[in-house]
Design an enzyme around this catalytic site. Structure first.
Site, PDB file in Angstrom:
ATOM      1  N   ASN C  69       0.848  -1.188   0.000  1.00 50.25           N
ATOM      2  CA  ASN C  69       0.000   0.000   0.000  1.00 50.25           C
ATOM      3  C   ASN C  69       0.881   1.233   0.000  1.00 50.25           C
ATOM      4  OD1 ASN C  69      -0.296   1.917   2.522  1.00 50.25           O
ATOM      5  ND2 ASN C  69       0.217  -0.123   3.315  1.00 50.25           N
ATOM      6  N   GLY C  72      -0.124   6.644   2.111  1.00 51.37           N
ATOM      7  CA  GLY C  72       0.570   7.899   2.420  1.00 51.37           C
ATOM      8  C   GLY C  72      -0.134   8.748   3.454  1.00 51.37           C
ATOM      9  N   LEU C  73      -0.610   8.086   4.517  1.00 53.65           N
ATOM     10  CA  LEU C  73      -1.139   8.827   5.672  1.00 53.65           C
ATOM     11  C   LEU C  73      -2.325   9.721   5.360  1.00 53.65           C
ATOM     12  CD1 LEU C  73       2.224   9.822   7.360  1.00 53.65           C
ATOM     13  CD2 LEU C  73       0.649   7.999   8.029  1.00 53.65           C
ATOM     14  N   CYS C 131       6.650   5.344   8.703  1.00 46.50           N
ATOM     15  CA  CYS C 131       5.851   5.185   7.495  1.00 46.50           C
ATOM     16  C   CYS C 131       6.742   5.334   6.263  1.00 46.50           C
ATOM     17  CB  CYS C 131       4.722   6.201   7.426  1.00 46.50           C
ATOM     18  SG  CYS C 131       3.755   5.967   5.912  1.00 46.50           S
ATOM     19  N   LYS C 166       6.576   3.231  17.200  1.00 42.32           N
ATOM     20  CA  LYS C 166       6.435   2.175  16.187  1.00 42.32           C
ATOM     21  C   LYS C 166       7.591   2.259  15.203  1.00 42.32           C
ATOM     22  CE  LYS C 166       3.082  -0.006  13.111  1.00 42.32           C
ATOM     23  NZ  LYS C 166       1.716   0.049  12.532  1.00 42.32           N
ATOM     24  N   GLY C 244       3.022  -7.535  12.286  1.00 45.06           N
ATOM     25  CA  GLY C 244       3.568  -7.971  11.020  1.00 45.06           C
ATOM     26  C   GLY C 244       3.084  -9.341  10.593  1.00 45.06           C
ATOM     27  N   GLY C 245       2.074  -9.364   9.742  1.00 43.52           N
ATOM     28  CA  GLY C 245       1.613 -10.620   9.157  1.00 43.52           C
ATOM     29  C   GLY C 245       0.808 -11.519  10.059  1.00 43.52           C
TER      30      GLY C 245
END
Lengths: 305, 244, 305, 244
Positions: C69, C72-73, C131, C166, C244-245
């Protein structure tokens, strides 16, 4: 008529498909299955100065769309490879082979590369500065531009044949490392080696592989490999070999559009022994489907515009 | 080694979490008891290596325990076809058996021993078999070994069937010319220690490919490094380096 | 009776399952489907100082076992989030929510965090320094220990509530960054954000997403996330959130064995709208299968010995 | 939005690379023509969003082009069940149609218009339809629209059927109260420019989820940002910000 030929550091390949080091041994297991001369070439098992057993077992863990291995560069050592493996290989493979070399000091790399460079059968040296399985070993070279450049410079000084540096993806800025290697004389860059990964056994509550972490490969990592190939191919002038999760003719084309001159196939060989032969067979149809007459023409096709 | 598509003939439970899978297809690559096959299970990346329990010209049988995601998925398959690599590994050397071979199986370790027993009986050998299980409920294939004409001793850890205790207890005082064993590695050292003759051990290890390409299953022996999938899974007693 | 409760920075969660930021909006889409109060909590859409449309479309590319994806916030900006989104959320969610914040300067982070810290509904601030979609933006903070520490220190200075940083996985040494954040006062660490990935459309010969590269998430990245959680959990004293996943109850347990106190579920929400509810439902059976009476007890269980 | 398991009733080719898939299941969540469903195809991570072409109480039909791996796999499925999200998107607003609505479909853009036409006819409207295709071979559903009682004009780029040229050519001189269109975005601007009334456009975009969670399909309109999957796929002529 689909033209699959590409030129890798001055040596023409019938096609860009190259089994990746560590997934094809020294060729025989596969020569028993099919004529491995259909390959562009192959990169043989990572070879070191001294013989190595590698890491303790278990060394394999399954993942979604991939596997983790912590083999740790098991190999008979460069002397035995030259005295025993290469002569045996000569009986079944008549093309130039790619010699994959790992080391734990600059001297190690120089020692092994100098010897392999003199072998008639060797077409390229693929210098692995990125194996994530050896603690404090190859990893450190691959994670700093200076160290990677130092190995490159030292190896280039003793080799007449093209030297390709294989990079680790476990870094913040792979482009700076690729540029440092090119600056130091690398004739090509191959990427990516495995991502550092891990699985835990819920029954034993312990890591699945004895070494705790290992190299993660397979279709799962393809998007990361493709991104890095795209970034590096834009930055360097030397040819790039795309490696990471390639398992179909479409994947080969996608890697080449990202900027790869040739493509290595790794994990796919382990679950599908005929994977590389099949990919080469499927390439002409895939090329026609996407209106490609010559693979040479699409290298880096997605970079500009 | 040969890659082939096999049809599922039957895939039935023998006991709790123990399944017997019979596959139809080209078994030409299987030349010795103790060899294994490597089965591609849908939605699993790696194949599942399983010892051949029995085979004939156009079918083979494997017995497996439902132990994880792969075997859970495999156990659900009641028909259709599977992509299988056959003829993997060295298998047992029957030439060394002598007249009165002893076969020692722990848990599902009996699987390669069944095809071996068939073979040895055919060669006119007097085959003695020790089968060790956790309990009576897990004790499968006992009658099948007897039906072949083997002299079978059963041991269970809880004593619910046959002798109470481990297989080594049943080995005591037995007279045999050579032995063949397969089972948990924990059992191997004990068997080796109390054995009176040379013998062959069939090892298990996590494998990446199953045909010698990845070096994932290597082990060190007194005579160098061997790949369990290629130079193994059967190792001679005399070459094994026991993990201390 | 399976005890799923865990304590995250002093706040008790009924269970460790937390929808990850960017895959759960501000909660309503999912509140229409199930009672989202079954969740431990959730991390809302990454919020910035100013409203953002984000990157041009297409923003989505499919991968094996995952997706890329490049949103972009996109978000309405912190004022609107506080004035409009949080009051609406209050009608459907009665637990503390995790406020996810991104920024392009230290001031941005401080501005947004200070405002969100004052909101009754907010239990934790999750500061996204990672990000990968904003060129020269959040990425830079997450790739250097100093920059990550600077953001942490500045945010901590204006917040009374627990601040969780994060981290980006696209770095050479994530442990050093985690330690720098802890040193700077972080109350927790969540990892990993997406891996930087790419896909190319063979028909158009152009990158699939308009932004060329994007964030790769899904089951494919689980082994990389697990490895990093394992490494960071060993190094830091503060709680770690594993991301993550994750797409099953087993994955949740595996992450906790690696050292996670709580677990975020991301991509799974997009393809399986009921994923988090189902994972929470499946947890007790999975705990019983692996002989776990209390999830608290297995945190980091694979680290020692 | 509702998640449900649907049975494949039929999945047949209408023309080269164009398939019609009829699914049986709970269609209760579908309330307006122009809404879409999101289908989980095995071995694909993301679902495939497809406009509902027609539906009744317990079945729905989608028409799709075999364009990539997902649709290739879907086209191979001749039976079995599919995990489908239904009732997605805003759909067309029929209240604005007026007495003589015009429906303009480009390529497979006709799919949501078919259910819309059915609806408008039921409401007693005089429905005019323009269907544009590349060529005669691609011209599907023409008779079905006629059978509903629509006044249908067909255009083909190569002139192999109906008018030669684009749909805009067929719009010239037509008298209509409102228009609805779906097709390639390249066609939209031209349709908007030569349209005489207000109208509704059904957009396409790559989606992550299809129900508003990921913001993957957002677009800017004159009245703020909208998610094609949630506030769309249908946008009013007056709010569209054309990419220049």
């Amino acid at each position: 008529m689909a033209d699959m030929r590409v030129s890798l550091c001055g040596i023409e390949l019938d096609n860009p498909v190259i089994p990746a080091s560590g997934t094809f041994g020294y060729g025989y297991e596969f020569a028993e299955l099919y004529d491995i001369n259909v390959l562009g070439t192959f990169s043989f098992k990572g070879t070191t100065r001294e013989p190595r057993f590698g890491n303790p077992t278990p060394r394999i863990a399954e993942c979604t769309a991939g596997l983790i291995n912590s083999v740790g560069l098991q190999n008979p050592g460069v002397e035995k490879v030259i005295e025993e493996e290469l002569p045996k290989l000569a009986n079944v493979f008549h093309k130039k082979v790619m010699a994959n070399v790992s080391g734990f000091s600059v001297d190690d790399y120089v020692y092994s590369c100098e010897k392999l460079d003199k072998c008639e059968q060797v077409g390229w040296l693929e210098v692995n500065v990125s194996c994530p399985n050896v603690h404090g070993g190859g990893m450190s070279f691959g994670t700093s531009p200076e160290a990677a450049a130092e190995v490159t410079r030292a190896v280039k000084a003793v080799c007449r044949k093209p030297v390709i540096i294989k990079l680790s993806p476990n870094v913040t800025d792979i482009v700076s490392i690729a540029l440092a290697c090119q600056e130091a004389g690398a004739d090509g860059i191959s990427l990516i080696n495995t991502l550092l990964g891990m699985r835990i056994d819920l029954k034993t509550r312990r890591p699945v592989v004895a070494n705790r972490t290992g190299g993660f490969s397979g279709p799962a990592i393809f998007p990361v490999a493709l991104r890095m190939v795209y970034q590096v191919a834009q930055a360097v002038k030397v040819p790039v070999i795309g490696v990471g999760g390639v398992s179909s003719a479409e994947n080969v084309i996608e890697m080449m559009l990202a900027g790869a001159t040739a493509v290595e196939v790794g994990a796919a060989n382990l679950t599908r022994p005929y994977a590389c032969r099949d990919i080469i067979k499927e390439l002409p149809a895939a090329m026609e489907k996407y209106d490609i007459s010559s693979l040479r023409d699409i290298i880096g096709g997605a970079i500009h515009g | 080694m040969r890659q082939g598509i096999f049809q599922i003939i039957e895939n039935l439970p023998l006991a709790r979490d123990i399944m017997s899978l019979r596959l139809g297809g080209d078994t030409g690559a299987i030349v010795r008891p103790g060899q294994f096959v490597n089965i591609q299970v849908e939605d699993c990346f790696l194949r599942r290596p399983l010892s051949v329990c029995d085979w004939d010209g156009d079918s083979l049988t494997v017995v497996y325990r439902i132990a994880g995601r792969g075997t859970e998925l495999l156990a659900k398959m009641k028909n259709g076809s599977l992509d299988v690599l056959t003829g993997l590994g060295n298998g047992f050397n029957t030439a060394l058996s002598g007249d009165r071979p002893l076969l020692i199986g722990g848990g599902l370790g009996f699987t390669p021993l069944y095809a071996l027993a068939k073979n040895l009986i055919k060669e006119g050998k007097k085959v003695q078999v020790i089968l060790g299980f956790a309990s009576k409920e897990q004790a499968v294939y006992v009658d099948k070994f007897k039906a072949l004409g083997c002299e079978v001793t059963v041991c269970t850890e809880d004593g619910s069937l046959g002798l109470k205790g481990y297989v080594t207890r049943a080995m005591e005082g037995l007279d045999y010319s050579h032995f063949y064993t397969c089972g948990p590695e924990a059992m191997f050292k004990a068997v080796s220690d109390c054995s009176l003759t040379s013998g062959q051990f069939s090892f298990e290890q996590r494998m990446g490919c199953g045909f010698g390409a990845c070096m994932g299953c290597s082990c060190e022996t007194l005579y160098g490094v061997k790949r369990i999938c290629k130079e193994g899974p059967v190792l001679m007693k005399e070459e094994i380096k026991w993990r201390t």
